[in-house]
Design an enzyme around this catalytic site. Structure first.
Site, mmCIF file in Angstrom:
data_model
loop_
_atom_site.group_PDB
_atom_site.id
_atom_site.type_symbol
_atom_site.label_atom_id
_atom_site.label_comp_id
_atom_site.label_asym_id
_atom_site.label_seq_id
_atom_site.Cartn_x
_atom_site.Cartn_y
_atom_site.Cartn_z
ATOM 1 C CE LYS A 1 -3.659 -2.388 -0.222
ATOM 2 N NZ LYS A 1 -4.448 -3.051 0.778
HETATM 3 C C1 LIG Z 1 -5.477 -4.110 1.101
HETATM 4 C C2 LIG Z 1 -6.893 -3.770 1.337
HETATM 5 C C3 LIG Z 1 -7.577 -4.201 2.481
HETATM 6 C C4 LIG Z 1 -7.037 -5.221 3.422
HETATM 7 O O1 LIG Z 1 -5.905 -4.894 4.057
HETATM 8 P P1 LIG Z 1 -4.825 -6.010 4.529
HETATM 9 O O2 LIG Z 1 -3.848 -5.195 5.284
HETATM 10 O O3 LIG Z 1 -4.278 -6.650 3.302
HETATM 11 O O4 LIG Z 1 -5.563 -6.972 5.391
HETATM 12 C C5 LIG Z 1 -8.863 -3.733 2.688
HETATM 13 N N1 LIG Z 1 -9.459 -2.925 1.793
HETATM 14 C C6 LIG Z 1 -8.856 -2.525 0.673
HETATM 15 C C7 LIG Z 1 -9.576 -1.618 -0.259
HETATM 16 C C8 LIG Z 1 -7.559 -2.954 0.392
HETATM 17 O O5 LIG Z 1 -6.977 -2.602 -0.755
#
Ligand SMILES: *Cc1c(COP(=O)(O)O)cnc(C)c1O
Length: 441
Positions: free
Chosen positions: A199
């Site tokens: 992210k």
């Molecule tokens: C990555 C993501 C999540 C989940 O997060 P994790 O840290 O991978 O559990 C939730 N919502 C969106 C839109 C995401 O892109």
């Protein structure tokens, strides 16, 4: 007009692949390393002192009262749902274009998801369709600021208020994005963020939930953080302290929190650089037919934050119907990596139609709701048609004018010469997107 590389001409992009300094992410500095080593050497991996500091700083950045650091974004969101009181029989509205973790944990709470369509320009929740999907059972709406774009909060908040629907933001794609000058993740009753390494705010496996509501905060703690039950002040929650009500343990790893504390100090400067690079790229493509930037209008006070997983909007009707597959193929030949699509519409996946996860003898989607919540193919046309309307672009982490010009001009070159691509165009191929985004299924 030089000849397309796909048809034997020279490549438009000389600097391909991009040099590592333009793509490397996250950027690890000495302070992060020192912070992590300190946690390791103190044996404080499972502690909470560093996480507490990180939570305080993260909350302050968003102007929010309470933060709960979790082991990932999926858990942070589930805590927000439980915190907001979502339970058996509730319907929760969520855009169909998002990562599954935005909504799937609703099943574990006995609730279900009702998908709403997206807006073709913002790629976020379409406020009108959100309102259409509200029923007597609607408890909350999940607002995803999709790939960095801040959703239309004014309209969404007004509708939610009118119908007494709680608002939970999934800001996993949009750390630091502003909506009319205000940071996303600070609009709803609660918000959840993924902070995992892919992210924009990337600190390892981690997530965080924010809220201004003491009850949401305490319910989140009750659900998955038994070690924090000493913070509980609300009687009905205190009555069950000592054991996590969800049966989950969601504590954040302190090595992630340690990275996060250092990342908070430099995220603003790093994303300002990304913003400059991405905006330069799109400014240079302004007015090119068929190609549109996915970003808010300049001067609106809204921004794309870290430009996570940015896409361009593709409108084939403006360039004689050239398929997106053929367009991306020509781009790749120029040295510009690109593929059609993004996250696939969730409502068409079997998990939201037929699959019985827990052995109830019927699809989990409708265990606590009637069949009317199932949404057949054809029900959300914008979401279903999206895969041929967006294409991936590089995520430029550094501003380098010469290189950005090469990349932008490659797009221009393909569009300028698009007529030559029509002859062998086999149409849109079934290659676009995937439910995992990173992994194609
Ligand atoms: C990555 C993501 C999540 C989940 O997060 P994790 O840290 O991978 O559990 C939730 N919502 C969106 C839109 C995401 O892109």
């Amino acid at each position: 007009m030089s000849k397309l590389a796909l048809l034997g001409g020279e490549k438009a992009v000389k600097t391909s692949p991009l040099p590592p300094e333009m793509t490397k992410w996250p950027i690890i500095n000495k302070e992060m390393e020192d912070n992590v080593l300190d946690v390791l050497r103190r044996g404080a991996m499972s502690g909470s002192d560093v996480t507490k500091k990180f939570e305080d700083e993260y909350a302050k950045w968003h102007g929010m009262k309470y933060a709960v650091g979790a082991n990932n974004g999926t858990a942070a969101l589930q805590c927000a749902y439980y915190g907001a009181g979502i339970g058996v029989g509730d319907e929760v509205i969520c855009p169909s274009i998002t990562y599954w973790a935005s909504c799937l944990s609703l099943y574990s709470l006995g609730a279900t998801v009702v998908f709403a369509d997206i807006d073709a320009t913002t790629l976020c929740l379409d406020p009108k369709d959100f309102e259409r999907k509200i029923t007597k059972k609607t408890k909350a709406v999940i607002v995803v600021h999709y790939i960095g774009y801040p959703a239309e909060m004014d309209a969404i908040l007004a509708i939610a208020k009118k119908h007494k629907v709680k608002v939970i933001e999934d800001a996993s794609h949009a750390h630091g994005s502003l909506y009319k000058g205000k940071i996303v993740g600070s609009f709803g009753d609660a918000s959840g963020f993924s902070l995992m390494s892919g992210k924009a705010f990337a600190i390892g496996e981690a997530g965080i939930m924010l809220t201004d509501d003491r009850e949401i905060y305490e319910r989140a703690i009750t659900f998955g953080f038994y070690e924090r039950h000493k913070e509980l002040t609300i009687d009905y929650l205190k009555a069950g302290k000592g054991i996590p009500w969800g049966g989950y343990k969601y504590r954040m790893h302190q090595m992630s929190a340690a990275v996060g504390l250092a990342q908070l100090k430099k995220y603003g400067a790093e994303t300002a650089e990304i913003d400059k690079a991405m905006n330069f790229f799109w400014d240079r493509l302004y007015g090119v037919p068929g190609i549109h930037a996915h970003r808010p209008v300049k001067g609106s006070g809204s921004t794309m934050g870290g430009w996570y997983n940015a896409r361009g909007l593709y409108r084939k009707e403006e360039i004689d119907g050239l398929s997106i597959s053929r367009f991306c193929e020509a781009l790749r030949a120029e040295g510009f990596p690109s593929h059609p699509g993004c996250n696939k519409a969730l409502h068409v996946h079997p998990l939201f139609n037929t699959i019985d996860v827990y052995g109830h003898g019927k699809p989990t989607r409708i265990v606590n709701n009637d069949k009317s919540v199932i949404q057949p193919i054809g029900s959300l046309p914008v979401a279903e048609g999206l895969q041929s309307k967006v294409f991936s672009i590089p995520w430029f982490k550094k501003f380098n004018e010469k290189i950005l010009v090469e990349y932008a001009d490659a797009v221009k070159k393909v569009v300028d010469n698009h007529k030559e691509l029509l002859k062998d165009d086999k149409g849109d191929q079934d290659e676009a997107g995937g439910w995992g985004l990173t992994f194609k299924f």
